[in-house]
Design an enzyme around this catalytic site. Structure first.
Site, PDB file in Angstrom:
ATOM      1  N   CYS A  28      -5.301  39.874  25.686  1.00 50.07           N
ATOM      2  CA  CYS A  28      -4.429  40.976  26.093  1.00 50.07           C
ATOM      3  C   CYS A  28      -4.744  41.337  27.546  1.00 50.07           C
ATOM      4  O   CYS A  28      -5.762  40.907  28.097  1.00 50.07           O
ATOM      5  CB  CYS A  28      -4.702  42.173  25.198  1.00 50.07           C
ATOM      6  SG  CYS A  28      -6.420  42.692  25.311  1.00 50.07           S
TER       7      CYS A  28
ATOM      8  N   HIS B  88     -15.445  40.772  22.404  1.00 50.39           N
ATOM      9  CA  HIS B  88     -16.122  40.259  21.215  1.00 50.39           C
ATOM     10  C   HIS B  88     -15.862  38.771  21.078  1.00 50.39           C
ATOM     11  O   HIS B  88     -15.179  38.317  20.164  1.00 50.39           O
ATOM     12  CB  HIS B  88     -15.668  41.030  19.975  1.00 50.39           C
ATOM     13  CG  HIS B  88     -16.253  42.407  19.939  1.00 50.39           C
ATOM     14  ND1 HIS B  88     -15.574  43.509  19.499  1.00 50.39           N
ATOM     15  CD2 HIS B  88     -17.474  42.848  20.316  1.00 50.39           C
ATOM     16  CE1 HIS B  88     -16.353  44.569  19.600  1.00 50.39           C
ATOM     17  NE2 HIS B  88     -17.508  44.194  20.089  1.00 50.39           N
TER      18      HIS B  88
ATOM     19  N   GLU C  41     -15.515  50.860  19.876  1.00 48.51           N
ATOM     20  CA  GLU C  41     -14.367  51.686  20.289  1.00 48.51           C
ATOM     21  C   GLU C  41     -14.316  52.972  19.459  1.00 48.51           C
ATOM     22  O   GLU C  41     -14.052  54.060  19.986  1.00 48.51           O
ATOM     23  CB  GLU C  41     -13.053  50.909  20.122  1.00 48.51           C
ATOM     24  CG  GLU C  41     -11.860  51.730  20.623  1.00 48.51           C
ATOM     25  CD  GLU C  41     -10.507  51.158  20.229  1.00 48.51           C
ATOM     26  OE1 GLU C  41     -10.364  49.921  20.205  1.00 48.51           O
ATOM     27  OE2 GLU C  41      -9.600  51.957  19.943  1.00 48.51           O
TER      28      GLU C  41
ATOM     29  N   SER D 252     -14.766  40.327  16.343  1.00 49.86           N
ATOM     30  CA  SER D 252     -13.540  40.894  16.919  1.00 49.86           C
ATOM     31  C   SER D 252     -12.680  41.512  15.821  1.00 49.86           C
ATOM     32  O   SER D 252     -12.225  40.826  14.902  1.00 49.86           O
ATOM     33  CB  SER D 252     -12.774  39.780  17.641  1.00 49.86           C
ATOM     34  OG  SER D 252     -11.425  40.135  17.785  1.00 49.86           O
TER      35      SER D 252
ATOM     36  N   ASN E 157      -9.603  42.823  15.908  1.00 48.77           N
ATOM     37  CA  ASN E 157      -8.197  42.426  15.802  1.00 48.77           C
ATOM     38  C   ASN E 157      -8.057  41.001  15.295  1.00 48.77           C
ATOM     39  O   ASN E 157      -7.073  40.661  14.646  1.00 48.77           O
ATOM     40  CB  ASN E 157      -7.474  42.647  17.133  1.00 48.77           C
ATOM     41  CG  ASN E 157      -7.871  41.639  18.171  1.00 48.77           C
ATOM     42  OD1 ASN E 157      -7.307  40.562  18.234  1.00 48.77           O
ATOM     43  ND2 ASN E 157      -8.867  41.960  18.985  1.00 48.77           N
TER      44      ASN E 157
HETATM   45  S1  SF4 Z   1      -6.726  45.096  22.302  1.00 48.31           S
HETATM   46 FE1  SF4 Z   1      -7.969  46.690  23.294  1.00 48.31          FE
HETATM   47  S2  SF4 Z   1      -8.247  45.955  25.373  1.00 48.31           S
HETATM   48 FE2  SF4 Z   1      -6.530  44.817  24.513  1.00 48.31          FE
HETATM   49  S3  SF4 Z   1      -4.689  45.987  25.105  1.00 48.31           S
HETATM   50 FE3  SF4 Z   1      -5.313  46.665  23.055  1.00 48.31          FE
HETATM   51  S4  SF4 Z   1      -6.588  48.428  23.486  1.00 48.31           S
HETATM   52 FE4  SF4 Z   1      -6.452  47.306  25.382  1.00 48.31          FE
END
Ligand code: SF4
Length: 292
Positions: free
Chosen positions: A12, A39, A127, A219, A221
């Site tokens: 991202c 991560h 976070e 990580s 996500n």
């Molecule tokens: S995943 Fe985290 S670092 Fe990437 S855009 Fe979303 S908030 Fe920002």
């Protein structure tokens, strides 16, 4: 075997920007990174090899960095932690993602409104620690099963930026169900890159037999992307790099989807894709009829 890439995947802008800052630092030995910048173990190893000191995330709280400069990662930190570091004389290089800042602002706004702030996210994640670090009244909620009737007239809800929308929706529904008489305020804080990557995987899952997810094991996500395959009953494989792909695992599949978390470098995704192509080619060769 057909390989289909998710329409949105990989790094991202928040992670790219943070890595861009590290590349412009001429003297890495003068900088401590306050936790893992991303991560992804390979990226962390590369930063250490360049001379940065990388603080372990489990030890960074109350740690006293030995260098004069301290880099705050894209995950952000609380104002309390920022103040602590500044009072000890550290110069801060701040790469907090603007979308994490937005989540902090939302949580603080709800707190000022007198809400008990419920943070949907993973307990102990950096976070989430940053998000909750300045709040007097807050609770982290990881799953719908943890939700209860809260002893506060006003409830405010925010999410860790990388929360899967389906998980967040389940938790919000449960909060409303168990707290029918409370005033509930919700501020949407899941970031756009997470939403796009989740949507891309959801649309991919209907077209493939299995899913390969590339990204660091820590990580959030990346794990959430694998969670979508799990929820859909599709076989999935979470790998950090191409060496973890075993041809036997793919023997029964005609199509495989490929996605990656927001901290996965492009070249790692490319290497995994290349290895998948090689596995697909080997399978096709095995299936050729014997020459007469
Ligand atoms: S995943 Fe985290 S670092 Fe990437 S855009 Fe979303 S908030 Fe920002």
């Amino acid at each position: 075997m057909k390989i289909i890439r998710a329409e949105a995947m990989g790094m991202c802008f928040g992670v790219r920007d943070a890595l861009g800052v590290t590349r412009r630092i001429a003297d890495p030995a003068s900088v401590t990174i306050h936790g893992e910048l991303v991560h992804n173990p390979r990226v962390v190893r590369e930063l250490s090899a360049r001379g940065f000191t990388v603080l372990d995330e489990t030890e960074r709280r109350d740690a006293t960095p030995a260098t004069s400069r301290v880099m705050i990662t894209a995950h952000g930190i609380s104002e309390r932690e920022r103040k602590r570091l500044e009072e000890r004389g550290h110069e801060l290089i701040d790469t907090t993602c603007p979308l994490v800042r937005r989540a902090h602002a939302a949580a603080c706004k709800l707190a000022r409104m007198g809400c008990l702030v419920l943070v949907i996210g993973r307990r102990g994640h950096v976070e989430v620690e940053g998000l909750t670090g300045d709040l007097e009244q807050c609770e982290v909620v990881q799953s719908a099963a943890e939700v209860r009737a809260y002893d506060a007239p006003r409830l405010g809800i925010v999410c860790q930026t990388t929360t899967a929308p389906a998980v967040a929706n389940q938790i919000v529904d449960r909060i409303k169900e168990l707290n029918p008489d409370r005033e509930i305020h919700l501020i949407a804080t899941i970031c756009r890159p997470t939403l796009d990557r989740q949507a891309a995987v959801r649309s991919l899952l209907g077209r493939v037999d299995a899913l390969v997810v590339v990204g660091g094991r820590r990580s959030n996500n990346t794990r959430q992307l694998a969670g979508l395959a799990e929820a859909a009953g599709k076989p999935w494989l979470h790998v950090e790099g191409p060496d973890e792909l075993q041809p036997e695992w793919f023997a029964d599949f005609e199509s495989v989807g490929l996605t990656a978390g927001t901290s996965t470098p492009d070249d790692v995704i490319g290497a995994v894709h290349q290895r998948l192509r090689a596995i697909a080619a080997a399978h096709e060769k095995d299936q050729l009829p014997e020459a007469m």
